[in-house]
Design a protein around this motif. Structure first.
Motif, PDB file in Angstrom:
ATOM      1  N   GLU A 332       1.011  -1.089   0.008  1.00 49.20           N
ATOM      2  CA  GLU A 332      -0.197   0.130  -0.023  1.00 49.20           C
ATOM      3  C   GLU A 332       0.831   1.050   0.126  1.00 49.20           C
ATOM      4  OE1 GLU A 332      -3.020   0.316  -0.560  1.00 49.20           O
ATOM      5  OE2 GLU A 332      -3.491   2.338   0.156  1.00 49.20           O
ATOM      6  N   HIS A 333       2.059   1.168   0.580  1.00 46.47           N
ATOM      7  CA  HIS A 333       2.946   2.400   0.795  1.00 46.47           C
ATOM      8  C   HIS A 333       3.600   2.552  -0.726  1.00 46.47           C
ATOM      9  CE1 HIS A 333       6.073   5.167   2.281  1.00 46.47           C
ATOM     10  NE2 HIS A 333       6.682   4.724   1.599  1.00 46.47           N
ATOM     11  N   LEU A 334       3.831   1.395  -1.409  1.00 47.00           N
ATOM     12  CA  LEU A 334       4.387   1.532  -2.471  1.00 47.00           C
ATOM     13  C   LEU A 334       3.218   2.123  -3.604  1.00 47.00           C
ATOM     14  CD1 LEU A 334       6.408  -1.651  -2.826  1.00 47.00           C
ATOM     15  CD2 LEU A 334       7.277   0.619  -2.183  1.00 47.00           C
ATOM     16  N   ARG A 335       2.015   1.575  -3.486  1.00 44.85           N
ATOM     17  CA  ARG A 335       0.975   2.258  -4.287  1.00 44.85           C
ATOM     18  C   ARG A 335       0.898   3.631  -4.236  1.00 44.85           C
ATOM     19  NH1 ARG A 335      -3.673   4.370  -4.062  1.00 44.85           N
ATOM     20  NH2 ARG A 335      -3.746   3.940  -1.967  1.00 44.85           N
ATOM     21  N   LYS A 336       0.973   4.244  -3.113  1.00 44.41           N
ATOM     22  CA  LYS A 336       0.867   5.504  -2.791  1.00 44.41           C
ATOM     23  C   LYS A 336       1.894   6.549  -3.307  1.00 44.41           C
ATOM     24  CE  LYS A 336      -2.241   5.328   1.124  1.00 44.41           C
ATOM     25  NZ  LYS A 336      -2.191   5.552   2.668  1.00 44.41           N
ATOM     26  N   ALA A 337       3.013   5.982  -3.058  1.00 41.66           N
ATOM     27  CA  ALA A 337       4.579   6.587  -3.303  1.00 41.66           C
ATOM     28  C   ALA A 337       4.646   6.711  -4.949  1.00 41.66           C
ATOM     29  CB  ALA A 337       5.450   5.894  -2.786  1.00 41.66           C
ATOM     30  N   SER A 338       3.968   5.543  -5.577  1.00 42.14           N
ATOM     31  CA  SER A 338       4.288   5.635  -7.216  1.00 42.14           C
ATOM     32  C   SER A 338       3.131   6.001  -7.879  1.00 42.14           C
ATOM     33  CB  SER A 338       4.521   4.169  -7.517  1.00 42.14           C
ATOM     34  OG  SER A 338       3.630   3.229  -7.200  1.00 42.14           O
ATOM     35  N   GLN A 339       2.205   6.696  -7.096  1.00 43.93           N
ATOM     36  CA  GLN A 339       1.107   7.380  -7.592  1.00 43.93           C
ATOM     37  C   GLN A 339       0.291   6.371  -8.159  1.00 43.93           C
ATOM     38  OE1 GLN A 339       1.884  11.252  -9.334  1.00 43.93           O
ATOM     39  NE2 GLN A 339       3.638  11.600  -8.210  1.00 43.93           N
ATOM     40  N   VAL A 340      -0.208   5.614  -7.606  1.00 51.15           N
ATOM     41  CA  VAL A 340      -1.391   4.505  -8.409  1.00 51.15           C
ATOM     42  C   VAL A 340      -2.601   4.920  -7.836  1.00 51.15           C
ATOM     43  CG1 VAL A 340      -1.820   2.211  -8.514  1.00 51.15           C
ATOM     44  CG2 VAL A 340       0.572   2.913  -8.673  1.00 51.15           C
ATOM     45  N   GLU A 341      -3.757   4.636  -8.401  1.00 56.60           N
ATOM     46  CA  GLU A 341      -5.098   4.881  -8.173  1.00 56.60           C
ATOM     47  C   GLU A 341      -5.450   3.834  -6.844  1.00 56.60           C
ATOM     48  OE1 GLU A 341      -7.198   2.664 -11.611  1.00 56.60           O
ATOM     49  OE2 GLU A 341      -6.817   4.585 -11.800  1.00 56.60           O
ATOM     50  N   SER A 342      -6.432   4.171  -6.133  1.00 53.17           N
ATOM     51  CA  SER A 342      -6.618   3.116  -4.807  1.00 53.17           C
ATOM     52  C   SER A 342      -7.254   1.839  -5.676  1.00 53.17           C
ATOM     53  CB  SER A 342      -7.500   3.870  -3.946  1.00 53.17           C
ATOM     54  OG  SER A 342      -8.759   4.289  -4.532  1.00 53.17           O
ATOM     55  N   GLU A 343      -7.947   2.026  -6.424  1.00 55.06           N
ATOM     56  CA  GLU A 343      -8.602   0.916  -6.961  1.00 55.06           C
ATOM     57  C   GLU A 343      -7.842   0.420  -7.905  1.00 55.06           C
ATOM     58  OE1 GLU A 343     -11.670  -0.270  -5.760  1.00 55.06           O
ATOM     59  OE2 GLU A 343     -11.795   1.268  -4.527  1.00 55.06           O
ATOM     60  N   CYS A 344      -7.054  -0.763  -7.560  1.00 48.21           N
ATOM     61  CA  CYS A 344      -5.976  -1.179  -8.557  1.00 48.21           C
ATOM     62  C   CYS A 344      -5.847  -2.661  -7.964  1.00 48.21           C
ATOM     63  CB  CYS A 344      -4.796  -0.563  -8.481  1.00 48.21           C
ATOM     64  SG  CYS A 344      -3.868  -0.574  -7.102  1.00 48.21           S
ATOM     65  N   THR A 345      -5.149  -3.184  -8.662  1.00 47.08           N
ATOM     66  CA  THR A 345      -4.584  -4.675  -8.500  1.00 47.08           C
ATOM     67  C   THR A 345      -3.084  -4.811  -8.448  1.00 47.08           C
ATOM     68  OG1 THR A 345      -6.436  -5.881  -9.321  1.00 47.08           O
ATOM     69  CG2 THR A 345      -4.596  -7.222  -9.065  1.00 47.08           C
ATOM     70  N   ALA A 346      -2.599  -5.347  -7.367  1.00 45.93           N
ATOM     71  CA  ALA A 346      -1.159  -5.409  -7.424  1.00 45.93           C
ATOM     72  C   ALA A 346      -0.589  -6.798  -7.804  1.00 45.93           C
ATOM     73  CB  ALA A 346      -0.521  -4.976  -6.034  1.00 45.93           C
ATOM     74  N   ILE A 347       0.256  -7.098  -8.798  1.00 46.47           N
ATOM     75  CA  ILE A 347       0.837  -8.633  -8.904  1.00 46.47           C
ATOM     76  C   ILE A 347       2.256  -8.487  -8.463  1.00 46.47           C
ATOM     77  CG2 ILE A 347       1.076 -10.273 -10.772  1.00 46.47           C
ATOM     78  CD1 ILE A 347      -1.650  -9.431 -10.538  1.00 46.47           C
ATOM     79  N   MET A 348       2.510  -9.505  -7.638  1.00 48.91           N
ATOM     80  CA  MET A 348       4.163  -9.506  -7.292  1.00 48.91           C
ATOM     81  C   MET A 348       4.721 -10.595  -8.270  1.00 48.91           C
ATOM     82  SD  MET A 348       5.996 -10.287  -3.501  1.00 48.91           S
ATOM     83  CE  MET A 348       6.269 -12.029  -3.682  1.00 48.91           C
ATOM     84  N   GLY A 349       5.657 -10.176  -8.976  1.00 53.56           N
ATOM     85  CA  GLY A 349       6.612 -10.843  -9.909  1.00 53.56           C
ATOM     86  C   GLY A 349       6.184 -10.381 -11.132  1.00 53.56           C
ATOM     87  N   GLY A 350       6.433 -11.416 -12.271  1.00 53.79           N
ATOM     88  CA  GLY A 350       5.892 -11.021 -13.685  1.00 53.79           C
ATOM     89  C   GLY A 350       4.673 -11.395 -13.983  1.00 53.79           C
ATOM     90  N   PRO A 351       4.068 -10.946 -15.000  1.00 54.01           N
ATOM     91  CA  PRO A 351       2.680 -11.633 -15.591  1.00 54.01           C
ATOM     92  C   PRO A 351       2.615 -12.808 -15.734  1.00 54.01           C
ATOM     93  CG  PRO A 351       3.664 -10.237 -17.393  1.00 54.01           C
ATOM     94  CD  PRO A 351       4.584 -10.342 -16.128  1.00 54.01           C
ATOM     95  N   MET A 352       3.795 -13.360 -16.071  1.00 50.37           N
ATOM     96  CA  MET A 352       3.358 -15.194 -16.490  1.00 50.37           C
ATOM     97  C   MET A 352       3.816 -16.049 -15.277  1.00 50.37           C
ATOM     98  SD  MET A 352       3.699 -14.735 -19.601  1.00 50.37           S
ATOM     99  CE  MET A 352       4.186 -16.480 -20.239  1.00 50.37           C
ATOM    100  N   MET A 353       4.539 -15.565 -14.072  1.00 45.05           N
ATOM    101  CA  MET A 353       4.843 -16.450 -12.997  1.00 45.05           C
ATOM    102  C   MET A 353       4.415 -15.695 -11.576  1.00 45.05           C
ATOM    103  SD  MET A 353       8.270 -18.417 -13.713  1.00 45.05           S
ATOM    104  CE  MET A 353       7.841 -19.825 -12.593  1.00 45.05           C
ATOM    105  N   GLY A 354       3.913 -14.428 -11.676  1.00 48.97           N
ATOM    106  CA  GLY A 354       3.606 -13.637 -10.649  1.00 48.97           C
ATOM    107  C   GLY A 354       2.137 -13.999 -10.040  1.00 48.97           C
ATOM    108  N   PHE A 355       1.778 -13.408  -8.871  1.00 45.01           N
ATOM    109  CA  PHE A 355       0.314 -13.624  -8.436  1.00 45.01           C
ATOM    110  C   PHE A 355      -0.058 -12.295  -7.687  1.00 45.01           C
ATOM    111  CE2 PHE A 355       3.900 -14.661  -5.235  1.00 45.01           C
ATOM    112  CZ  PHE A 355       3.480 -13.854  -4.304  1.00 45.01           C
TER     113      PHE A 355
END
Length: 548
Positions: A332-355
């Motif tokens: 959540e801190h990274l979302r705010k610091a990188s100026q991402v809208e609150s209604e979003c989805t966060a994927i950890m890792g890449g789009p192929m193997m991330g989650f």
């Protein structure tokens, strides 16, 4: 659709490059984040440090609630060979040690140390190792272990374990392929810190110096995709400056998943890791370039692993780039610091193997190399359709498996058959699902089958152990019975011999007579004691009468 405008290197590989089966070419999306210099974000007010690594046991906290800690101070120690040390990513106060949501596909909670930062970000005393070449093998492994260094390519396996095996190792491969779309942290690290990465690799190579001929050094191969021309140039300049002539660059064509451990080994050596085996079985040890950078900092600067480079990117991320982020920083801190809208989805890792990270209050872990922020609408999963048996998944599989058969058997809960089709050779790269025209989430089926097989094996192991305990109990009962029977037999034999010695031929009658004799003897003794007591009492009474 975003076009791939990324530049390719025309630098020729310094060693032969071989082919791997399968693979795909997804849109790379790397230009979103690889052109900006590495930066830092404001420090979070609270860091949530999960004590369980991806590849091992949970570490044990050595701090208590209310303790003040300095940056780099040990806060948790390894409880076994598969865990690693954890250090405070900043200075502050231990606010809690409790269950918190973690960065895991399950969305479950786990034990975390919650650090309230004080803003001072003050280091504890750091102790660089001096000249690494003067250290023994055990001293090098100990420092890597105590610095909490794990594989930073995504597996998060404790590095000191990977480096334990010494005999038979003749090559070190640095994995700089970074083949997943969007992720550029290794690319950017090499552009800015190639010298430090090579110095870290030199320390790793020194662990195997006794394996080389006198006067020679362990061969080092850097496997890197040709979509990182600036990183390749930086590596060449660093190698020339450091005069590390034992390092060769293997520039491989960009294709996913060339950065997989087994795939990169096959690309740069032409050898296949045997089924169920390890790279060490081929005389190879592989490390990610970010891991080598962490080793450099541990030895030359005395810094434990408290942060890592993370790519923040995605269509809804306005401050895309690569950032050096303390472990435990909440998403959540990274979302705010990188100026991402609150209604979003966060994927950890890449789009192929991330989650997807289900709870953005979870902190990043040592394996977090990328966070992709997407709008919730764009992540909508297309409807799964019936398999049309096109065979595209088979062509894409880099492990030469039969994904369609694995899918059918996993779906039917025929787990033994999935093993017959080498399910555990699947690296879950997602190439099969990427090309599937029916939008079947194939990897999810494989993970489902693997999970069930592992559970069944655990249950079988428990059952086997319970059966062994039951059989041991039965054996113990039988042994006691045998011992009692043997004892009775010996007693009977003794009585028989005693009867014979007394001139009696019937051992049973002799035993009865002996028993009666013992009873009579006890009665006589009891009668004598009664008489003695009566006499003594009469004497006492007489004495009292005389006195009165």
């Amino acid at each position: 659709m975003e076009k791939d405008l990324i530049e390719r290197s025309n630098y020729s590989s310094e060693i032969p490059v071989y082919q791997i089966p399968g693979g795909v070419h997804p849109t790379e999306h790397k230009t979103q984040s690889n052109s900006q210099a590495i930066a830092k974000l404001p420090l979070a007010d609270e860091l949530v440090i999960n004590l369980k690594g991806q590849a091992g046991n949970r570490t044990l906290p050595v701090v208590a609630i209310g303790d003040k800690v300095l940056k780099g101070q040990v806060i948790a120690e390894s409880d076994g060979v598969f865990s690693s040390f954890y250090h405070a990513p900043s200075s502050g106060l231990i606010k809690a040690i409790e269950q918190r949501p973690i960065a895991h596909p399950s969305g479950l909670t786990d034990l975390c140390v919650v650090l309230e930062t004080d803003g001072a970000d003050k280091w504890c005393e750091l102790t660089p190792a001096g000249d690494p070449s003067s250290l023994s093998r055990q001293e090098i492994l100990s420092r890597i272990f105590e610095s909490g260094i794990v594989g930073l390519g995504g597996a998060s396996f404790p590095s000191h374990i990977k480096l334990q095996r010494q005999q038979g190792i003749d090559s070190l491969i640095l994995n700089a392929a970074e083949c997943e779309p969007y992720i550029t942290c290794d690319d950017r690290l090499l552009q800015e810190h190639s010298e430090q990465v090579l110095l870290g690799a030199k320390i790793v190579a020194s662990l195997y110096s006794n394996n080389s001929e006198p006067g020679s050094e362990l061969g080092i191969i850097i496997g890197i995709e040709d979509n990182k021309p600036k990183a390749i140039d930086a590596l060449i300049q660093a190698r020339d400056k450091l005069k590390f002539q034992n390092i060769k660059l293997a520039v491989v064509p960009t294709k996913y998943p060339s950065g997989g451990e087994k795939q990169l080994i096959q690309l740069v050596t032409g050898k296949q890791v045997p089924q169920g085996g390890l790279p060490a079985d081929l005389g190879i040890v592989m490390h990610n370039v970010a891991t080598c950078f962490a080793i450099y900092e541990a030895f030359y600067l005395g810094k434990p692993l408290i942060d890592r480079l993370v790519t923040l990117t995605g269509e809804v991320c306005l401050n895309k780039g690569n950032y050096r982020i303390p472990i435990g920083t909440p998403i959540e801190h990274l979302r705010k610091a990188s100026q991402v809208e609150s209604e979003c989805t966060a994927i950890m890792g890449g789009p192929m193997m991330g989650f997807e990270i289900l709870d953005k209050q979870a902190g990043i872990v040592k394996a977090s190399n990328c966070i992709i922020f997407k709008s919730a609408q764009t992540l909508t999963q297309a409807a799964e359709l019936p398999c049309i048996r096109c065979g595209a998944c088979m062509d894409a599989c880099p492990a030469s498996l039969l994904p369609q058969q694995l899918y059918w058997h996993a779906k039917a809960d025929e787990f033994e058959k999935t093993e017959d089709y080498n399910l555990f050779d699947c690296i879950e790269c997602g190439a099969c699902a990427y090309v599937c025209p029916s939008n079947i989430p194939l990897v999810q089926y494989y993970r489902y089958a693997k999970s069930n097989i592992r559970d069944q094996k655990i249950e079988k192991a428990k059952s086997d152990k319970a059966r062994e305990r039951h059989e041991a109990r039965l054996e113990r009962i039988e042994r006691v019975k045998r011992e009692k029977a043997e004892k009775h037999k010996k007693a009977a034999e003794a009585r028989r011999k005693a009867a014979e010695a007394a001139g009696q031929t019937d051992a049973k009658k002799a035993a009865v007579a002996a028993a009666l004799a013992r009873v009579n003897k006890k009665k006589a003794q009891a009668s004598q004691e009664t008489d003695d007591n009566t006499t003594n009492q009469a004497t006492d009474n007489h004495s009292k009468d005389e006195s009165s």
